[in-house]
Design an enzyme around this catalytic site. Sequence first.
Site, short mmCIF file in Angstrom:
data_model
loop_
_atom_site.label_atom_id
_atom_site.label_comp_id
_atom_site.label_asym_id
_atom_site.label_seq_id
_atom_site.Cartn_x
_atom_site.Cartn_y
_atom_site.Cartn_z
N THR A 37 -8.83 9.53 8.20
CA THR A 37 -8.50 8.25 7.56
C THR A 37 -8.24 7.14 8.58
OG1 THR A 37 -6.17 8.94 7.48
CG2 THR A 37 -7.52 9.38 5.52
N LYS A 43 0.84 -1.19 0.00
CA LYS A 43 0.00 0.00 0.00
C LYS A 43 0.88 1.25 0.00
CE LYS A 43 -2.03 -1.42 3.73
NZ LYS A 43 -2.93 -1.67 4.88
N GLY A 83 -8.50 3.88 10.40
CA GLY A 83 -9.12 2.59 10.10
C GLY A 83 -9.03 2.17 8.66
N THR A 84 -8.25 2.88 7.83
CA THR A 84 -8.20 2.52 6.41
C THR A 84 -7.63 1.12 6.19
OG1 THR A 84 -6.11 3.74 6.28
CG2 THR A 84 -8.09 4.85 5.48
N GLY A 85 -6.57 0.77 6.93
CA GLY A 85 -5.95 -0.55 6.73
C GLY A 85 -6.87 -1.68 7.12
N CYS A 86 -7.53 -1.53 8.26
CA CYS A 86 -8.49 -2.55 8.72
C CYS A 86 -9.63 -2.69 7.71
CB CYS A 86 -9.07 -2.17 10.07
SG CYS A 86 -7.86 -1.84 11.37
#
Length: 263
Positions: free
Chosen positions: A206, A175, A208-211
Amino acid sequence: MPIPPRVLTVAGSDSGGGAGIQADLKTMLALGVHGMSVLTAVTAQNSRGVQGAWELPAEAVRAQYRSVVDDIGVQAVKTGMLASAELVQTVAELLAGTAAPVVVDPVGISKHGDALLAASALDAVRTKLLPAATVATPNLDEVAWLTGLRVTSEDGMRRAADAVLSYGPRWALIKGGHLEGDAVDLLTDGTEEHWLRAPRHDNRHTHGTGCTLASAIASGLAKGHTVPEAVTAAKDYVTGAIAAGFPLGGGIGPVDHGWRWRP
């Protein structure tokens, strides 16, 4: 009534609701799958950061997992915050006995820079958890933590992917959101490449984007999509969720998991 695909998240709780188990279950609901959870840790967390974290005993994690998988079954599993080397090894052993695709989000630090995984767990992530992954989804900070490579441009993302793949996941999604310009990610299995680009939205909310991305990928895999299909759809979903992110508290707000439902 038809039974929706079932997805299990193995992760920590975010009391502020923006990341962790809470973000995972919101994402799964938004994407039409039945979300289930194995709680690995409890955090005191809000828009400003993580004020405390308490991991659960390995036997509690194992009992939750067996309770769900042995009775209800799963079509995909997503892992997030695992807190310690003992929990990483416990979860990896459980995954090895589960015939379902696995999305590993190798969570090391929070959006605010707070540690969510003990330094002593690094070797277990490399040798136990990543080999169990259908897709591993590190951001560039996590790439540096896992491999020692610091990526500062798109050219370095291929080297990062090769380094991550050397630990055994079938696919690596690197990412590149921390780079300048468009939000670009590289998905590869070492043979084929998929470059995924999206416009960068002027929105700092932003959390929590990875989860959210990892849970969206797991949801697509549970529906029977290929890895490239699932990742592409997940990228589109997260891009919309970031664009709709909103302020919450005095710090970094969450993405909007329900953005497709808004008028």
